[in-house]
Design an enzyme around this catalytic site. Sequence first.
Site, PDB file in Angstrom:
ATOM      1  N   GLY A  11       0.822  -1.213   0.000  1.00 46.92           N
ATOM      2  CA  GLY A  11       0.000   0.000   0.000  1.00 46.92           C
ATOM      3  C   GLY A  11       0.851   1.257   0.000  1.00 46.92           C
ATOM      4  N   ASP A  33       0.367  -8.824   2.100  1.00 51.91           N
ATOM      5  CA  ASP A  33      -0.662  -7.913   1.563  1.00 51.91           C
ATOM      6  C   ASP A  33      -1.503  -8.690   0.571  1.00 51.91           C
ATOM      7  OD1 ASP A  33      -2.030  -5.828   0.061  1.00 51.91           O
ATOM      8  OD2 ASP A  33      -0.581  -4.414   0.924  1.00 51.91           O
ATOM      9  N   ASN A  34      -2.812  -8.664   0.745  1.00 53.17           N
ATOM     10  CA  ASN A  34      -3.679  -9.411  -0.190  1.00 53.17           C
ATOM     11  C   ASN A  34      -4.042  -8.587  -1.427  1.00 53.17           C
ATOM     12  OD1 ASN A  34      -5.459  -7.574   0.878  1.00 53.17           O
ATOM     13  ND2 ASN A  34      -7.072  -9.064   1.356  1.00 53.17           N
ATOM     14  N   LEU A  35      -3.495  -7.387  -1.540  1.00 58.23           N
ATOM     15  CA  LEU A  35      -3.656  -6.522  -2.722  1.00 58.23           C
ATOM     16  C   LEU A  35      -5.091  -6.029  -2.908  1.00 58.23           C
ATOM     17  CD1 LEU A  35      -1.417  -8.557  -5.219  1.00 58.23           C
ATOM     18  CD2 LEU A  35      -0.702  -6.803  -3.588  1.00 58.23           C
ATOM     19  N   SER A 127      -4.718   6.747  13.667  1.00 58.51           N
ATOM     20  CA  SER A 127      -5.112   7.884  12.822  1.00 58.51           C
ATOM     21  C   SER A 127      -5.616   9.024  13.695  1.00 58.51           C
ATOM     22  CB  SER A 127      -6.231   7.390  11.907  1.00 58.51           C
ATOM     23  OG  SER A 127      -6.993   8.451  11.413  1.00 58.51           O
ATOM     24  N   TYR A 152     -14.822   3.657  10.000  1.00 56.49           N
ATOM     25  CA  TYR A 152     -13.358   3.547   9.832  1.00 56.49           C
ATOM     26  C   TYR A 152     -12.648   4.031  11.099  1.00 56.49           C
ATOM     27  CZ  TYR A 152      -8.631   4.962   8.752  1.00 56.49           C
ATOM     28  OH  TYR A 152      -7.265   5.139   8.821  1.00 56.49           O
ATOM     29  N   LYS A 156     -10.251   2.106  14.239  1.00 54.48           N
ATOM     30  CA  LYS A 156      -8.954   2.523  14.794  1.00 54.48           C
ATOM     31  C   LYS A 156      -9.049   2.695  16.310  1.00 54.48           C
ATOM     32  CE  LYS A 156      -6.671   2.552  10.972  1.00 54.48           C
ATOM     33  NZ  LYS A 156      -5.659   1.513  10.736  1.00 54.48           N
ATOM     34  N   PHE A 180      -1.583  12.179  10.983  1.00 50.84           N
ATOM     35  CA  PHE A 180      -2.539  13.212  10.580  1.00 50.84           C
ATOM     36  C   PHE A 180      -2.822  13.009   9.077  1.00 50.84           C
ATOM     37  CE2 PHE A 180      -3.839  15.762  14.236  1.00 50.84           C
ATOM     38  CZ  PHE A 180      -3.263  14.946  15.197  1.00 50.84           C
ATOM     39  N   ASN A 201      -9.320  12.239  -1.397  1.00 47.00           N
ATOM     40  CA  ASN A 201      -8.420  13.051  -0.567  1.00 47.00           C
ATOM     41  C   ASN A 201      -7.838  14.208  -1.389  1.00 47.00           C
ATOM     42  OD1 ASN A 201      -7.635   9.985   0.789  1.00 47.00           O
ATOM     43  ND2 ASN A 201      -8.364  11.637   2.083  1.00 47.00           N
TER      44      ASN A 201
HETATM   45  P1  NAD Z   1      -3.428   1.538   1.602  1.00 43.56           P
HETATM   46  O1  NAD Z   1      -4.816   1.121   1.306  1.00 43.56           O
HETATM   47  O2  NAD Z   1      -2.630   2.145   0.501  1.00 43.56           O
HETATM   48  O3  NAD Z   1      -2.587   0.310   2.180  1.00 43.56           O
HETATM   49  C1  NAD Z   1      -3.153  -0.676   3.006  1.00 43.56           C
HETATM   50  C2  NAD Z   1      -2.741  -2.017   2.445  1.00 43.56           C
HETATM   51  O4  NAD Z   1      -3.316  -3.047   3.253  1.00 43.56           O
HETATM   52  C3  NAD Z   1      -3.257  -2.233   1.016  1.00 43.56           C
HETATM   53  O5  NAD Z   1      -2.169  -2.565   0.177  1.00 43.56           O
HETATM   54  C4  NAD Z   1      -4.236  -3.396   1.153  1.00 43.56           C
HETATM   55  O6  NAD Z   1      -4.227  -4.226   0.019  1.00 43.56           O
HETATM   56  C5  NAD Z   1      -3.762  -4.097   2.420  1.00 43.56           C
HETATM   57  N1  NAD Z   1      -4.806  -4.824   3.146  1.00 43.56           N
HETATM   58  C6  NAD Z   1      -5.990  -4.340   3.591  1.00 43.56           C
HETATM   59  N2  NAD Z   1      -6.685  -5.308   4.209  1.00 43.56           N
HETATM   60  C7  NAD Z   1      -5.909  -6.436   4.159  1.00 43.56           C
HETATM   61  C8  NAD Z   1      -6.067  -7.770   4.614  1.00 43.56           C
HETATM   62  N3  NAD Z   1      -7.184  -8.180   5.219  1.00 43.56           N
HETATM   63  N4  NAD Z   1      -5.066  -8.657   4.399  1.00 43.56           N
HETATM   64  C9  NAD Z   1      -3.938  -8.266   3.778  1.00 43.56           C
HETATM   65  N5  NAD Z   1      -3.727  -7.028   3.309  1.00 43.56           N
HETATM   66  C10 NAD Z   1      -4.712  -6.115   3.500  1.00 43.56           C
HETATM   67  O7  NAD Z   1      -3.477   2.519   2.855  1.00 43.56           O
HETATM   68  P2  NAD Z   1      -2.351   3.476   3.444  1.00 43.56           P
HETATM   69  O8  NAD Z   1      -2.717   4.872   3.127  1.00 43.56           O
HETATM   70  O9  NAD Z   1      -1.019   2.953   3.084  1.00 43.56           O
HETATM   71  O10 NAD Z   1      -2.628   3.282   4.984  1.00 43.56           O
HETATM   72  C11 NAD Z   1      -1.860   2.365   5.775  1.00 43.56           C
HETATM   73  C12 NAD Z   1      -2.413   2.366   7.188  1.00 43.56           C
HETATM   74  O11 NAD Z   1      -2.351   3.682   7.708  1.00 43.56           O
HETATM   75  C13 NAD Z   1      -3.869   1.940   7.301  1.00 43.56           C
HETATM   76  O12 NAD Z   1      -4.022   1.199   8.473  1.00 43.56           O
HETATM   77  C14 NAD Z   1      -4.608   3.256   7.398  1.00 43.56           C
HETATM   78  O13 NAD Z   1      -5.829   3.110   8.068  1.00 43.56           O
HETATM   79  C15 NAD Z   1      -3.627   4.069   8.202  1.00 43.56           C
HETATM   80  N6  NAD Z   1      -3.771   5.522   8.023  1.00 43.56           N
HETATM   81  C16 NAD Z   1      -3.735   6.045   6.759  1.00 43.56           C
HETATM   82  C17 NAD Z   1      -3.884   7.412   6.579  1.00 43.56           C
HETATM   83  C18 NAD Z   1      -3.909   8.011   5.202  1.00 43.56           C
HETATM   84  O14 NAD Z   1      -4.420   9.139   5.047  1.00 43.56           O
HETATM   85  N7  NAD Z   1      -3.369   7.356   4.173  1.00 43.56           N
HETATM   86  C19 NAD Z   1      -4.043   8.242   7.699  1.00 43.56           C
HETATM   87  C20 NAD Z   1      -4.055   7.677   8.966  1.00 43.56           C
HETATM   88  C21 NAD Z   1      -3.906   6.299   9.116  1.00 43.56           C
HETATM   89  C1  WQD Z   2      -8.548  17.431   3.461  1.00 47.85           C
HETATM   90  C2  WQD Z   2      -9.234  18.774   3.291  1.00 47.85           C
HETATM   91  C3  WQD Z   2     -11.555  18.662   2.672  1.00 47.85           C
HETATM   92  C4  WQD Z   2     -10.964  16.972  -1.295  1.00 47.85           C
HETATM   93  C5  WQD Z   2      -8.874  11.901   5.836  1.00 47.85           C
HETATM   94  C6  WQD Z   2      -9.543  10.925   6.775  1.00 47.85           C
HETATM   95  C7  WQD Z   2      -8.750  10.804   8.052  1.00 47.85           C
HETATM   96  C8  WQD Z   2      -7.299  10.442   7.753  1.00 47.85           C
HETATM   97  C9  WQD Z   2      -6.703  11.416   6.811  1.00 47.85           C
HETATM   98  C10 WQD Z   2      -7.044   8.031   7.688  1.00 47.85           C
HETATM   99  C11 WQD Z   2     -10.644  18.801   3.874  1.00 47.85           C
HETATM  100  C12 WQD Z   2     -10.731  19.320   1.587  1.00 47.85           C
HETATM  101  C13 WQD Z   2     -10.744  17.485  -0.036  1.00 47.85           C
HETATM  102  C14 WQD Z   2     -11.475  17.833  -2.294  1.00 47.85           C
HETATM  103  C15 WQD Z   2     -11.451  19.631  -0.721  1.00 47.85           C
HETATM  104  N1  WQD Z   2      -7.177   9.162   7.120  1.00 47.85           N
HETATM  105  N2  WQD Z   2     -10.986  18.792   0.250  1.00 47.85           N
HETATM  106  N3  WQD Z   2     -11.680  19.139  -1.972  1.00 47.85           N
HETATM  107  O1  WQD Z   2     -10.834  14.394   5.451  1.00 47.85           O
HETATM  108  O2  WQD Z   2      -8.875  15.620   6.508  1.00 47.85           O
HETATM  109  O3  WQD Z   2      -8.854  13.193   6.429  1.00 47.85           O
HETATM  110  O4  WQD Z   2      -7.520  11.499   5.609  1.00 47.85           O
HETATM  111  O5  WQD Z   2      -6.940   7.756   8.834  1.00 47.85           O
HETATM  112  O6  WQD Z   2      -9.344   9.811   8.807  1.00 47.85           O
HETATM  113  O7  WQD Z   2     -10.842  11.406   7.052  1.00 47.85           O
HETATM  114  O8  WQD Z   2      -8.562  14.442   4.322  1.00 47.85           O
HETATM  115  O9  WQD Z   2      -7.702  14.846   2.066  1.00 47.85           O
HETATM  116  O10 WQD Z   2     -10.120  14.133   2.335  1.00 47.85           O
HETATM  117  O11 WQD Z   2      -9.440  16.412   3.040  1.00 47.85           O
HETATM  118  O12 WQD Z   2     -11.698  20.829  -0.502  1.00 47.85           O
HETATM  119  O13 WQD Z   2     -11.725  17.431  -3.437  1.00 47.85           O
HETATM  120  O14 WQD Z   2      -9.402  19.024   1.888  1.00 47.85           O
HETATM  121  O15 WQD Z   2     -12.783  19.323   2.829  1.00 47.85           O
HETATM  122  O16 WQD Z   2     -10.819  20.047   4.435  1.00 47.85           O
HETATM  123  P1  WQD Z   2      -9.392  14.482   5.710  1.00 47.85           P
HETATM  124  P2  WQD Z   2      -8.964  14.888   2.858  1.00 47.85           P
END
Ligand code: NAD
Ligand code: WQD
Length: 342
Positions: A11, A33-35, A127, A152, A156, A180, A201
Amino acid sequence: MKKIIVTGGCGYIGSQTIIELLKHTEYEVISIDNLVNSAETVLQRIKLIAGKEVINYKVDLCDYNTTRQVFQTNQDVVGVIHFAALKSVGDSVSQPVRYYHNNIESLLNVIKCCQEFHIDNFIFSSSCSVYGNVASLPVKEETSLSPVVSPYAHTKLMAEQMLRFIADQATMNFILLRYFNPVGGDTSGMNGEDPVNPPSNLIPVITQTAAGIREKMTVFGNDYPTRDGSCIRDYIHVIDIADAHIKAMNRLVDKKNKDNYEIYNLGTGEGVSVFEAIKAFEEVTGVSLNYEVSPRRPGDVASIYSDSTKANIELGWKPAYSIKEMMSTAWKWQLYINSISK
Ligand code: NAD
Ligand code: WQD
């Protein structure tokens, strides 16, 4: 060589963390990773960037027996970094059972394997969403948690609470990292966020708009009580996030942790508004973004940013990348995707 398992290693954040681990540490890394939200082609890019191979076991962590087999085959593992989870806030609202099942069952299976095979060091991806709609800023680890606003975020929060009780009983050591808004890509331009579904996002929406994949983008609300009316977030470069995982794993492996359950915020501590993010992108790339302002997006908080002093002091972690570097690396990655998909 000490071996670690990275779940979700194909991921966005997992793959970048593997790159940094291979480039800067002596750890041997395997991925599970199960992709479900990634593609195995990332493994070739990791090899190109880091110059080393990594094996991925294509296994669903919700399947206990196949997960256990991977642990049985790799008995010399010293720690696990558990990224694997489903992460779309919107999908979790429409498919809550799928989210609870995937994110909780996979975590429990991995923990069970860690216990059976005596793997004591565990890093968990949490998160900022666990804080809910916070009243006071910046957010510290001890800021009291408000009700979560999506399934979601609930997965967490549940995971954090489960690990708290497990830590009380087990010999395991846990570090929970509350990210964040992770953004940006590898400085080579060859790795970054590659969502299977159209992204919602902000940063991928910006880069796709600039690339012409979207005709225009929307700013959700300009009437918030912020300095320019748009929402404020704490964007943090994915390489800085990856670096924090290395520091957290070293802390556990070197037995430098003070407690067997530690939580750290990972953000820059600087809030950036949506308009400021757009401006930073335009300045750094020279590309103008076609955007319009629409009403607020349901569920968005006006402003949230972190106090990451605890990670600065205890992990020795300090973010190195600016908002402009976040934008330039995200853009490099978008251009790279465009070039290989032609
Ligand atoms: P991502 O979706 O790119 O990566 C997650 C990976 O986990 C994927 O490749 C998916 O195939 C794999 N996966 C999911 N369920 C699985 C399962 N049951 N078995 C095996 N593999 C599995 O997400 P990311 O952005 O890299 O996020 C990584 C972690 O960070 C996640 O736990 C996410 O919740 C957390 N997180 C992400 C963000 C963000 O904004 N990207 C913010 C805060 C926390
Ligand atoms: C950022 C800002 C939107 C898209 C998410 C998850 C949070 C965490 C991080 C996993 C906001 C604005 C967005 C667009 C916009 N993930 N926006 N136009 O919502 O802060 O957080 O990712 O744990 O749990 O909720 O991120 O990137 O979606 O938005 O104006 O087309 O951009 O309103 O203010 P967010 P985001």
